[in-house]
Design a protein around this motif. Structure first.
Motif, short mmCIF file in Angstrom:
data_model
loop_
_atom_site.label_atom_id
_atom_site.label_comp_id
_atom_site.label_asym_id
_atom_site.label_seq_id
_atom_site.Cartn_x
_atom_site.Cartn_y
_atom_site.Cartn_z
N GLN A 22 -6.24 2.50 0.92
CA GLN A 22 -6.66 1.24 1.55
C GLN A 22 -7.96 1.42 2.33
OE1 GLN A 22 -5.53 -1.54 0.55
NE2 GLN A 22 -3.82 -2.22 1.81
N ASN A 76 -10.42 0.80 -0.99
CA ASN A 76 -10.40 -0.66 -1.04
C ASN A 76 -11.31 -1.32 0.01
OD1 ASN A 76 -8.52 -0.50 -3.10
ND2 ASN A 76 -6.76 -0.65 -1.74
N ALA A 102 -2.84 -7.88 -0.96
CA ALA A 102 -2.34 -7.70 -2.33
C ALA A 102 -2.22 -6.21 -2.67
CB ALA A 102 -3.26 -8.40 -3.32
N SER A 103 -3.20 -5.45 -2.24
CA SER A 103 -3.18 -4.01 -2.51
C SER A 103 -2.02 -3.33 -1.77
CB SER A 103 -4.51 -3.38 -2.09
OG SER A 103 -4.52 -2.00 -2.32
N LYS A 104 -1.76 -3.81 -0.55
CA LYS A 104 -0.66 -3.24 0.23
C LYS A 104 0.68 -3.57 -0.43
CE LYS A 104 -1.09 -3.46 4.66
NZ LYS A 104 -1.10 -3.98 6.06
N VAL A 105 0.81 -4.80 -0.93
CA VAL A 105 2.05 -5.20 -1.62
C VAL A 105 2.25 -4.38 -2.89
CG1 VAL A 105 3.15 -7.11 -2.87
CG2 VAL A 105 2.03 -7.54 -0.67
N ALA A 106 1.14 -4.03 -3.55
CA ALA A 106 1.21 -3.25 -4.78
C ALA A 106 1.55 -1.79 -4.52
CB ALA A 106 -0.11 -3.34 -5.54
N GLY A 107 1.60 -1.40 -3.24
CA GLY A 107 2.02 -0.04 -2.91
C GLY A 107 0.91 0.93 -2.58
N TYR A 117 -7.33 -9.47 -0.72
CA TYR A 117 -7.31 -8.30 -1.59
C TYR A 117 -6.65 -7.10 -0.90
CZ TYR A 117 -11.24 -6.07 0.89
OH TYR A 117 -12.05 -5.47 1.84
#
Length: 293
Positions: free
Chosen positions: A199, A203, A188-193, A185
């Motif tokens: 973060q 998150n 994925a959050s990092k990829v989503a920007g 997760y």
């Protein structure tokens, strides 16, 4: 008609289900609720004002002893102040200082721990080496030095206690952050920007709270005990403030002739610290998934 499947438990119901299995934790929680109630309503519950002196009743014994009076159920101290009233008002002060210490150390510890774990590198090394140095020093002596520099007062004592509690929260938060950092997760959050602030605090932090809640409950008991120690040594609350440690230090010379003046404050400190430790044990059982059967 077929029986419907049982409804799943809410997170709060699941927490209470595991927490109540630990009978000691439940007893500790009940005791803490009683102490909090007495502290909040001390103005109405306490039979006398904490600084009120009854000069005709110096070192009066508890009610069940010869010479005791229902006016002073636990007796009086060397200047005629009601011990029960001072213990009740002292609960307000001790719990308030415990809250202040835990909140300050939690906020700073979580922030530094998240930064150390997320950023890594030289920032992580710098923060953790400072934490190691603080942990290498005896905590009470460090608190005494800080209070001696800042000046004896209950606020300065609270600041010193928050400072010495800081390393535990930093280490705990950093360890939890490193554990979570490579999970799906977060990636994925990092990829989503998602930015670093989102973060860390939105998150990842909610997934690190369980061990921090347990540590905070144990830190509460440590704060009460250390504040009593500083008060006993004359570096915390100053007389005539009704603080449990100060109550002990004021009457040490009467320990043999009037046992009640030191026994009751000592017992209250013991039971309060024990209650928070028992509750912390129950919180660990309820919040740690590894301990759930």
């Amino acid at each position: 008609m077929e029986n419907s499947a049982p409804l799943p438990m809410t997170p709060l119901q699941e927490f209470w289900c595991y927490f109540k299995k630990n009978k000691g934790a439940v007893v500790g929680l009940i005791y803490i609720i009683i102490v909090v109630f007495l502290a909040i309503f001390a103005d109405f519950v306490a039979p006398h004002l904490p600084a009120e002196q009854f000069r005709d009743y110096l070192l009066a014994p508890p009610v069940w002893m010869e010479g005791g009076s229902w006016q002073f159920i636990l007796g009086t101290d060397d200047v005629g102040r009601d011990i029960l009233s001072r213990l009740i008002y002292g609960a307000r002060l001790s719990l308030l200082i415990g809250c202040l210490v835990v909140i300050l150390s939690l906020i700073l510890g979580i922030t530094l721990g998240l930064i150390a774990g997320y950023v890594g590198g030289i920032v992580d090394n710098l923060i953790m080496r400072i934490v190691d140095i603080m942990l290498a020093l005896p905590s009470l002596i460090l608190a005494l030095v800080m209070v001696a520099i800042l000046g004896p007062s209950i606020i300065n004592a609270a600041i010193a206690l928050a400072f010495i509690a800081l390393p535990h929260y930093v280490r705990l938060t950093r360890a939890a952050m490193i554990t979570e950092l490579n999970k799906d997760y977060v990636i994925a959050s990092k990829v989503a920007g998602a930015g670093a602030f989102r973060q860390m605090f939105i998150n990842i932090l909610p997934n690190c709270l369980s061990p921090l809640i347990v540590q905070a409950s144990l830190g509460f008991s440590n704060a009460i005990l250390d504040m009593a120690a500083l008060g006993f040594l004359g570096m915390g609350a100053q007389p005539p403030t009704p603080e449990w440690g100060t109550m002990l230090s004021d009457v040490l010379q009467f320990v043999q002739s009037a046992w009640w003046v030191v026994t009751f404050p000592g017992l209250v400190i013991l039971m309060t610290v024990l209650a928070f430790n028992l509750m912390g044990d129950g919180l660990r059982d309820a919040l740690d998934p590894k301990l759930k059967q």
